[in-house]
Structure formats: structure tokens, C-alpha cells
Design an enzyme around this catalytic site. Structure first.
Site, PDB file in Angstrom:
ATOM      1  N   TYR A 168       0.801  -1.225   0.000  1.00 43.22           N
ATOM      2  CA  TYR A 168       0.000   0.000   0.000  1.00 43.22           C
ATOM      3  C   TYR A 168       0.838   1.281   0.000  1.00 43.22           C
ATOM      4  O   TYR A 168       0.306   2.368   0.190  1.00 43.22           O
ATOM      5  CB  TYR A 168      -0.969   0.012   1.189  1.00 43.22           C
ATOM      6  CG  TYR A 168      -2.095  -1.002   1.097  1.00 43.22           C
ATOM      7  CD1 TYR A 168      -2.134  -1.940   0.070  1.00 43.22           C
ATOM      8  CD2 TYR A 168      -3.122  -1.010   2.019  1.00 43.22           C
ATOM      9  CE1 TYR A 168      -3.162  -2.867  -0.005  1.00 43.22           C
ATOM     10  CE2 TYR A 168      -4.163  -1.936   1.951  1.00 43.22           C
ATOM     11  CZ  TYR A 168      -4.175  -2.871   0.935  1.00 43.22           C
ATOM     12  OH  TYR A 168      -5.201  -3.775   0.862  1.00 43.22           O
ATOM     13  N   LYS A 218       3.372 -14.601   4.453  1.00 44.26           N
ATOM     14  CA  LYS A 218       3.441 -15.441   3.253  1.00 44.26           C
ATOM     15  C   LYS A 218       4.914 -15.649   2.881  1.00 44.26           C
ATOM     16  O   LYS A 218       5.318 -15.474   1.726  1.00 44.26           O
ATOM     17  CB  LYS A 218       2.650 -14.768   2.119  1.00 44.26           C
ATOM     18  CG  LYS A 218       2.385 -15.657   0.924  1.00 44.26           C
ATOM     19  CD  LYS A 218       1.354 -16.733   1.174  1.00 44.26           C
ATOM     20  CE  LYS A 218       1.227 -17.655  -0.026  1.00 44.26           C
ATOM     21  NZ  LYS A 218       0.230 -18.742   0.196  1.00 44.26           N
ATOM     22  N   ASP A 266      -2.977 -17.588   4.178  1.00 38.59           N
ATOM     23  CA  ASP A 266      -4.190 -18.239   3.663  1.00 38.59           C
ATOM     24  C   ASP A 266      -4.737 -19.241   4.673  1.00 38.59           C
ATOM     25  O   ASP A 266      -5.953 -19.336   4.889  1.00 38.59           O
ATOM     26  CB  ASP A 266      -3.979 -18.881   2.282  1.00 38.59           C
ATOM     27  CG  ASP A 266      -2.578 -19.400   2.068  1.00 38.59           C
ATOM     28  OD1 ASP A 266      -1.700 -19.159   2.923  1.00 38.59           O
ATOM     29  OD2 ASP A 266      -2.340 -20.074   1.053  1.00 38.59           O
ATOM     30  N   ASP A 307      -5.590  -5.704   6.151  1.00 33.71           N
ATOM     31  CA  ASP A 307      -6.790  -5.093   5.598  1.00 33.71           C
ATOM     32  C   ASP A 307      -7.845  -6.172   5.359  1.00 33.71           C
ATOM     33  O   ASP A 307      -9.011  -6.047   5.759  1.00 33.71           O
ATOM     34  CB  ASP A 307      -6.410  -4.400   4.278  1.00 33.71           C
ATOM     35  CG  ASP A 307      -7.528  -3.553   3.722  1.00 33.71           C
ATOM     36  OD1 ASP A 307      -8.532  -3.362   4.426  1.00 33.71           O
ATOM     37  OD2 ASP A 307      -7.393  -3.086   2.577  1.00 33.71           O
TER      38      ASP A 307
HETATM   39 MG    MG Z   1     -10.261  -2.259   4.572  1.00 34.84          MG
END
Ligand code: MG
Ligand code: NAI
Length: 335
Positions: free
Chosen positions: A119, A171, A205, A229
């Protein structure tokens, strides 16, 4: 403290929360400022300088949701605020409030890195032949500095709040450098807390699936920006959705508390928005400024109101208005 009522349902849910705070005897003087669409209309910018100035001075803000135009228009004011004040830790407690939610007795905390990862917004198109958008590339940034401070924040939060375990979701099996660094740093810091807190790391995951299968195995979860998020919305789903999920954006010099939900243009001006998420965000603010007693009283009154089930907003199956719900909480605050 700085107050930004926000857009859409923002003014209604923040003023409902303010009434509850006042009734609980919280000692706060608010400095009202604007941001988002409301500010764009009044000040021609979504993030006016007086708003920034106010947060620099008060260092603590309660903020309603802000509308961010999709695709074109100004960039997210939320992201700009996180950058401006280096609010590196996004803290989202997830606790059962509604007896009819999918799970009962959920008590989890997600701590999301708020400034790095994918981000950071370093992305571009790569043209090939006559196609200017033949490919696109985004860069994921992980720094030792950024990973260290968020993992340390998670461990310190766990100690401060008498939690038992920290799980780091990652990950690193695929993204060996960026996620590998995040995990390495996490393990180093976990070693410092050995004997005081349990530590586990889990691939993202699998974490997402385990949260649905058996959320009770988790306690505090720490993860990077995008994974956080996604997980935070999944976790809000465990306890009944957006209307009840609060969050805090915390930095060294400032903190901004807000509901997780957006400005809900579909129900704006109908007086049906659920103010619970904003009231709980205000309780987090009270904890942060050392008025935790008032926060605890509000949480108890809120829980009693929800359990009584007589006054609930539409999203929770009731017919009460935003203010009627706040008023019901205030009635229960009275000794
Ligand atoms: Mg969000
Ligand atoms: P949203 O969270 O505003 O709404 C999603 C759905 O949940 C809607 O059906 C809405 O009616 C419902 N909802 C949300 N809060 C509720 C509440 N308190 N009580 C009852 N129902 C509630 O998300 P959406 O529609 O994707 O975004 C709308 C706008 O909000 C966009 O401009 C978006 O950029 C912005 N947004 C701002 C955020 C912030 O300022 N922190 C966070 C998320 C979105």
C-alpha cells in the site's frame, strides 16, 4: 481532542457517540474540524491545513468515515492522515457484542502494519507495442525498521492488555524476501518475550481459513498492511459486521480512532445508522488518554443495551434510530 464528524452517516454516528461520552462524564474538550468530501465543499481541499494543525496540537482525534471517490478525484484522506502522522499501527479489537452473531465469546485483536507493504502506492504500467497498459507493477516494501516497530507494538500491546498469545500471519513461503524479512524480524522479537507470551507464525491463507474454522485458537494477530486489511474485514464478520467494529490508528506522536465502516451513502440522512462502532472507537480513545474508567462504563452500558435487545438499529434487526440507540445506552449509564 480533534473531532472530524466525516461524511455520509459520519455526523450522525459521531454526534450520537459524543452524547454517550458526555453522559459517561468523560472530560474531553473537542476541537471540531472538517475533512473529506465535507471539507472539499467548504475549503476546496479534502484535508485542510487547520485540520492537520489541530491534530498536531491535540495528538488525538476521533474521526467519522470519509467518502473517497473511486478511480478519479482526490487520494484517500485516510491514507494521507496515516502518512502525515506516521500512524504505523492499526489496532482492531474484535469482541462479541451481539448474541445473534455467527460466533459467541470472540475476543481477538488484529494489529495491522499501516504504512508499508503493497500500500505504499509505488505502481506503474509497462507499455508493450501499442498497448500502454500491457502490464502493471506494484512494489511491496518491507523494512526492518517498519517490521520491528509493528511486531514490538503487538507484543507490548499483548503484555499491557494481559493477552496470552501473539500469532504472526505471513506469506514467507512464497515472498521469501519481503515476507521473509517480516517473519525473521518477528521471530527475533518473539524471542525477547519468551516465557511471557506464547508465539506462533502462520501462513496467511491458512490463517484466513483457521479464523473461520476455529477463531478461539487465536488471541492477538499481527500482520502486514494488505493481509491485515483483508483479515480485519473477515474478523469483523465473525462478530456481526461493520456496524460494531472500531479501530485505532496509532503512531508515536498521534492517534486517530474511527469506526471501521465507511460513510454508507446508501443510508445517509435516514437516521438508521448503527453508532456502536463509533461509540466503541470513542472508548478506545478514552483508554488511550487515560480515561479507561469512563470507557469501561460505556462498554458495559452498550453491552447491556444490546443484550436487552429492545433498542437496536436496523442492521441488527431492530427499528431504532441512531439517536434512540444512543439514548438507550445513556439511560443505562445512569446510576
Ligand atoms: Mg479495509
Ligand atoms: P460502507 O462501510 O460505507 O458501507 C458498506 C455497507 O454497510 C452499506 O450497505 C452500509 O449501509 C452498511 N453500513 C456501514 N456502516 C453502517 C452502520 N454504522 N450502520 C448500519 N449500516 C452500516 O462501505 P462502502 O459503501 O464501500 O463505502 C462508502 C464510502 O465510504 C466510500 O466513499 C469509501 O471510500 C468510504 N470509506 C471510508 C472509510 C473511512 O473513512 N475509514 C472506510 C471505508 C470506506
Amino acid at each position: 481532542m480533534t473531532l472530524k464528524p466525516g461524511d455520509g452517516i459520519g455526523p450522525a454516528v459521531t454526534s450520537a457517540a459524543l452524547r454517550v461520552l458526555e453522559a459517561a462524564g468523560a472530560a474531553i474538550e473537542w476541537d471540531r474540524q472538517v475533512a473529506g468530501l465535507t471539507a472539499l465543499e467548504s475549503d476546496r481541499t479534502p484535508l485542510p491545513e487547520p485540520t492537520l494543525e489541530s491534530i498536531r496540537r491535540t495528538r488525538v482525534a476521533l474521526k467519522g468515515p470519509l467518502t473517497t471517490p473511486v478511480g478519479t478525484g482526490f487520494r484517500s484522506v485516510n491514507v494521507a492522515l496515516r502518512k502525515e502522522f506516521d500512524l504505523y499501527a492499526n489496532v482492531r479489537p474484535v469482541r462479541t457484542l451481539i448474541p445473534t452473531a455467527r460466533y459467541q465469546d470472540i475476543d481477538l485483536v488484529l494489529i495491522r502494519e499501516n504504512t508499508e507493504g503493497l500500500y505504499v502506492g509505488i505502481e506503474h504500467y509497462i507499455g508493450m507495442g501499442d498497448d500502454p497498459k500491457a502490464a502493471a507493477e506494484s512494489v511491496m516494501i518491507v523494512t526492518r525498521y517498519g517490521a520491528e516497530r509493528i511486531v514490538r507494538y503487538a507484543f507490548e500491546y499483548a503484555i499491557r492488555n494481559q493477552r496470552r498469545k501473539v500469532t504472526l500471519a505471513h506469506k514467507a513461503n512464497i515472498l521469501k524476501f519481503t515476507q521473509g524479512l517480516f517473519l525473521d524480524v518477528g521471530r527475533e522479537i518473539a524471542a525477547e518475550y519468551r516465557g511471557r507470551l506464547e508465539f506462533a507464525d502462520k501462513i496467511i491463507d491458512n490463517t484466513a481459513m483457521q479464523l473461520v474454522l476455529d477463531p478461539y485458537q487465536f488471541d492477538v494477530i499481527v500482520t502486514e498492511n494488505m493481509f491485515g486489511d483483508i483479515l480485519s474485514d473477515e474478523m469483523a464478520g465473525l462478530i456481526g459486521g461493520l456496524g460494531v467494529a472500531p479501530g485505532g490508528n496509532i503512531g508515536r506522536d498521534a492517534a486517530i480512532f474511527e469506526p471501521v465502516h465507511g460513510s454508507a451513502p446508501d443510508i445517509a440522512d435516514q437516521n438508521v445508522a448503527n453508532p456502536i462502532a463509533t461509540i466503541l472507537a470513542a472508548c478506545m480513545l478514552l483508554d488511550h488518554i487515560g480515561q479507561g474508567d469512563a470507557g469501561a462504563r460505556i462498554r458495559r452500558a452498550l453491552e447491556d443495551t444490546v443484550r436487552a435487545g429492545e433498542t437496536l438499529t436496523r442492521d441488527l434487526g431492530g427499528t431504532a434510530t441512531t439517536y434512540a440507540f444512543a439514548e438507550a445506552v445513556i439511560q443505562r449509564l445512569k446510576p
